[in-house]
Write a protein that holds these residues in place. Structure first.
Motif, PDB file in Angstrom:
ATOM      1  N   GLU A 168      14.944  34.111 -29.388  1.00 51.29           N
ATOM      2  CA  GLU A 168      14.587  33.230 -30.498  1.00 51.29           C
ATOM      3  C   GLU A 168      15.809  33.019 -31.382  1.00 51.29           C
ATOM      4  O   GLU A 168      16.834  33.692 -31.208  1.00 51.29           O
ATOM      5  N   PRO A 169      15.715  32.108 -32.350  1.00 50.87           N
ATOM      6  CA  PRO A 169      16.876  31.796 -33.194  1.00 50.87           C
ATOM      7  C   PRO A 169      17.382  32.956 -34.052  1.00 50.87           C
ATOM      8  O   PRO A 169      18.552  32.956 -34.441  1.00 50.87           O
ATOM      9  N   THR A 170      16.552  33.935 -34.346  1.00 56.03           N
ATOM     10  CA  THR A 170      16.997  35.039 -35.208  1.00 56.03           C
ATOM     11  C   THR A 170      17.622  36.198 -34.443  1.00 56.03           C
ATOM     12  O   THR A 170      18.154  37.123 -35.058  1.00 56.03           O
ATOM     13  N   ARG A 171      17.564  36.167 -33.115  1.00 58.72           N
ATOM     14  CA  ARG A 171      18.141  37.260 -32.325  1.00 58.72           C
ATOM     15  C   ARG A 171      19.663  37.176 -32.374  1.00 58.72           C
ATOM     16  O   ARG A 171      20.241  36.103 -32.306  1.00 58.72           O
ATOM     17  N   ARG A 172      20.294  38.307 -32.447  1.00 55.30           N
ATOM     18  CA  ARG A 172      21.755  38.341 -32.539  1.00 55.30           C
ATOM     19  C   ARG A 172      22.404  39.090 -31.379  1.00 55.30           C
ATOM     20  O   ARG A 172      23.617  39.267 -31.360  1.00 55.30           O
ATOM     21  N   GLU A 173      21.597  39.526 -30.409  1.00 53.86           N
ATOM     22  CA  GLU A 173      22.168  40.216 -29.260  1.00 53.86           C
ATOM     23  C   GLU A 173      22.790  39.180 -28.326  1.00 53.86           C
ATOM     24  O   GLU A 173      22.074  38.451 -27.655  1.00 53.86           O
ATOM     25  N   ILE A 174      24.107  39.104 -28.341  1.00 51.51           N
ATOM     26  CA  ILE A 174      24.799  38.178 -27.448  1.00 51.51           C
ATOM     27  C   ILE A 174      25.961  38.896 -26.775  1.00 51.51           C
ATOM     28  O   ILE A 174      26.497  39.870 -27.298  1.00 51.51           O
ATOM     29  N   MET A 175      26.327  38.400 -25.617  1.00 53.95           N
ATOM     30  CA  MET A 175      27.436  38.981 -24.869  1.00 53.95           C
ATOM     31  C   MET A 175      28.750  38.735 -25.603  1.00 53.95           C
ATOM     32  O   MET A 175      29.013  37.632 -26.074  1.00 53.95           O
ATOM     33  N   THR A 176      29.568  39.769 -25.665  1.00 52.86           N
ATOM     34  CA  THR A 176      30.873  39.665 -26.303  1.00 52.86           C
ATOM     35  C   THR A 176      31.883  39.034 -25.350  1.00 52.86           C
ATOM     36  O   THR A 176      31.667  38.971 -24.137  1.00 52.86           O
ATOM     37  N   ARG A 177      32.990  38.607 -25.897  1.00 48.32           N
ATOM     38  CA  ARG A 177      34.067  38.051 -25.077  1.00 48.32           C
ATOM     39  C   ARG A 177      34.590  39.110 -24.101  1.00 48.32           C
ATOM     40  O   ARG A 177      34.879  38.810 -22.940  1.00 48.32           O
ATOM     41  N   GLU A 178      34.696  40.341 -24.568  1.00 45.32           N
ATOM     42  CA  GLU A 178      35.180  41.427 -23.713  1.00 45.32           C
ATOM     43  C   GLU A 178      34.289  41.606 -22.480  1.00 45.32           C
ATOM     44  O   GLU A 178      34.776  41.737 -21.355  1.00 45.32           O
ATOM     45  N   THR A 179      32.981  41.578 -22.696  1.00 42.05           N
ATOM     46  CA  THR A 179      32.055  41.716 -21.572  1.00 42.05           C
ATOM     47  C   THR A 179      32.110  40.487 -20.672  1.00 42.05           C
ATOM     48  O   THR A 179      32.065  40.603 -19.446  1.00 42.05           O
ATOM     49  N   ALA A 180      32.242  39.316 -21.276  1.00 45.40           N
ATOM     50  CA  ALA A 180      32.364  38.085 -20.486  1.00 45.40           C
ATOM     51  C   ALA A 180      33.615  38.134 -19.613  1.00 45.40           C
ATOM     52  O   ALA A 180      33.589  37.728 -18.443  1.00 45.40           O
ATOM     53  N   GLU A 181      34.701  38.651 -20.160  1.00 42.59           N
ATOM     54  CA  GLU A 181      35.933  38.792 -19.378  1.00 42.59           C
ATOM     55  C   GLU A 181      35.736  39.766 -18.218  1.00 42.59           C
ATOM     56  O   GLU A 181      36.237  39.535 -17.109  1.00 42.59           O
ATOM     57  N   ALA A 182      34.991  40.840 -18.464  1.00 42.19           N
ATOM     58  CA  ALA A 182      34.708  41.807 -17.395  1.00 42.19           C
ATOM     59  C   ALA A 182      33.863  41.162 -16.298  1.00 42.19           C
ATOM     60  O   ALA A 182      34.083  41.413 -15.104  1.00 42.19           O
ATOM     61  N   CYS A 183      32.916  40.326 -16.683  1.00 49.03           N
ATOM     62  CA  CYS A 183      32.097  39.616 -15.685  1.00 49.03           C
ATOM     63  C   CYS A 183      32.963  38.692 -14.840  1.00 49.03           C
ATOM     64  O   CYS A 183      32.813  38.632 -13.614  1.00 49.03           O
ATOM     65  N   LEU A 184      33.871  37.984 -15.485  1.00 48.03           N
ATOM     66  CA  LEU A 184      34.759  37.091 -14.737  1.00 48.03           C
ATOM     67  C   LEU A 184      35.701  37.869 -13.832  1.00 48.03           C
ATOM     68  O   LEU A 184      35.989  37.441 -12.714  1.00 48.03           O
ATOM     69  N   ALA A 185      36.167  39.012 -14.310  1.00 48.09           N
ATOM     70  CA  ALA A 185      37.036  39.847 -13.471  1.00 48.09           C
ATOM     71  C   ALA A 185      36.272  40.319 -12.239  1.00 48.09           C
ATOM     72  O   ALA A 185      36.814  40.328 -11.123  1.00 48.09           O
ATOM     73  N   ALA A 186      35.016  40.698 -12.431  1.00 50.88           N
ATOM     74  CA  ALA A 186      34.188  41.115 -11.293  1.00 50.88           C
ATOM     75  C   ALA A 186      33.996  39.954 -10.327  1.00 50.88           C
ATOM     76  O   ALA A 186      34.095  40.120  -9.108  1.00 50.88           O
ATOM     77  N   LEU A 187      33.746  38.776 -10.866  1.00 48.06           N
ATOM     78  CA  LEU A 187      33.568  37.594 -10.026  1.00 48.06           C
ATOM     79  C   LEU A 187      34.851  37.290  -9.249  1.00 48.06           C
ATOM     80  O   LEU A 187      34.815  37.023  -8.046  1.00 48.06           O
ATOM     81  N   ALA A 188      35.978  37.369  -9.927  1.00 51.35           N
ATOM     82  CA  ALA A 188      37.263  37.054  -9.298  1.00 51.35           C
ATOM     83  C   ALA A 188      37.633  38.051  -8.204  1.00 51.35           C
ATOM     84  O   ALA A 188      38.344  37.702  -7.261  1.00 51.35           O
ATOM     85  N   SER A 189      37.140  39.275  -8.317  1.00 52.97           N
ATOM     86  CA  SER A 189      37.501  40.305  -7.337  1.00 52.97           C
ATOM     87  C   SER A 189      36.582  40.308  -6.121  1.00 52.97           C
ATOM     88  O   SER A 189      36.708  41.174  -5.259  1.00 52.97           O
ATOM     89  N   THR A 190      35.666  39.357  -6.066  1.00 53.04           N
ATOM     90  CA  THR A 190      34.717  39.276  -4.957  1.00 53.04           C
ATOM     91  C   THR A 190      34.709  37.867  -4.387  1.00 53.04           C
ATOM     92  O   THR A 190      35.387  36.975  -4.896  1.00 53.04           O
ATOM     93  N   ASP A 191      33.891  37.693  -3.372  1.00 53.36           N
ATOM     94  CA  ASP A 191      33.697  36.343  -2.841  1.00 53.36           C
ATOM     95  C   ASP A 191      32.317  35.802  -3.206  1.00 53.36           C
ATOM     96  O   ASP A 191      31.799  34.904  -2.552  1.00 53.36           O
ATOM     97  N   ILE A 192      31.727  36.331  -4.277  1.00 59.12           N
ATOM     98  CA  ILE A 192      30.428  35.834  -4.741  1.00 59.12           C
ATOM     99  C   ILE A 192      30.596  34.361  -5.105  1.00 59.12           C
ATOM    100  O   ILE A 192      31.410  34.025  -5.967  1.00 59.12           O
ATOM    101  N   PRO A 193      29.831  33.480  -4.471  1.00 60.31           N
ATOM    102  CA  PRO A 193      30.080  32.050  -4.671  1.00 60.31           C
ATOM    103  C   PRO A 193      29.428  31.423  -5.905  1.00 60.31           C
ATOM    104  O   PRO A 193      29.805  30.322  -6.290  1.00 60.31           O
ATOM    105  N   VAL A 194      28.458  32.115  -6.527  1.00 57.78           N
ATOM    106  CA  VAL A 194      27.680  31.476  -7.593  1.00 57.78           C
ATOM    107  C   VAL A 194      27.640  32.358  -8.836  1.00 57.78           C
ATOM    108  O   VAL A 194      27.339  33.551  -8.757  1.00 57.78           O
ATOM    109  N   LEU A 195      27.914  31.740  -9.991  1.00 61.16           N
ATOM    110  CA  LEU A 195      27.717  32.379 -11.289  1.00 61.16           C
ATOM    111  C   LEU A 195      26.525  31.699 -11.945  1.00 61.16           C
ATOM    112  O   LEU A 195      26.542  30.486 -12.173  1.00 61.16           O
TER     113      LEU A 195
END
Length: 200
Positions: free
Chosen positions: A72-99
């Motif tokens: 909902e609009p009042t929730r503040r739990e969001i992914m940080t840039r650091e975690t987003a970078e870790a997700c991209l690093a994981a994606l880049a280190s694999t051949d997973i075709p879809v994000l």
């Protein structure tokens, strides 16, 4: 198996096997492993990962009665840039075709566009699980062009085909706003259906 007690004494009938009608006790106790082994499939082994689904948080422009994450609009739990970078690093280190980006409204995460751009730079197919109405909200009206430019697949969320049901679940005019957005997306060349193979 549950343990049945009667006046502090263990009921021996709790240990009895009660097979389904027409099945012997052995058949009713057949394990998953046994069934897989008989078909030559045991042990199960992963053949690969096809989709990395990432929840960008619980922030959303809507408050839907059916939302399984209570976004909902009042929730503040969001992914940080650091975690987003870790997700991209994981994606880049694999051949997973879809994000696959989900939320809340994933578009409301301040790193959404960056994630899309970086995943596309890695030549990965990107899915945006979109509630549609976010694309008409202030600050997000340019997203249809952005999503089209980056060839993002939009998985649109519309909980029912009846206006009164959608509005009851998502709020007044949610159905009409969603239909307006679908028309807008069509104007940007979006198509219904999975054309992943045709466009990537």
């Amino acid at each position: 198996m549950s343990l049945v007690t009667v006046h502090g004494q263990r009921d021996s009938s709790a240990d009895a096997v009660h097979p389904l009608p027409g099945l012997s006790p052995r058949q009713s106790l057949r394990t998953c492993e046994d069934a897989l082994a008989e078909d030559g499939l045991h042990p199960l082994r992963a053949t690969g990962i096809e989709v990395l689904q990432v929840s960008l948080g619980k922030l959303c422009n809507m408050t839907c009665t059916h939302c399984h994450v209570d976004a909902e609009p009042t929730r503040r739990e969001i992914m940080t840039r650091e975690t987003a970078e870790a997700c991209l690093a994981a994606l880049a280190s694999t051949d997973i075709p879809v994000l696959d980006l989900t939320g809340g409204a994933p578009e409301m995460n301040p790193h959404f566009r960056w994630l899309v751009q970086e995943a596309r730079r890695l030549d990965r197919h990107v899915i945006d699980r979109c509630n549609l109405t976010i694309l008409r909200a202030p600050g997000y009206t340019d997203l249809p062009e952005f999503l089209a430019a980056h060839r993002v697949e939009i998985v649109a969320s519309l909980p029912c085909y009846l206006e009164e049901n959608v509005d009851a679940q998502r709020g007044n005019r949610a159905f009409n706003r969603s239909i307006e957005v679908l028309r807008q997306l069509n104007g940007h060349g979006s198509r219904l259906g999975d054309d992943r193979k045709a466009t990537d």
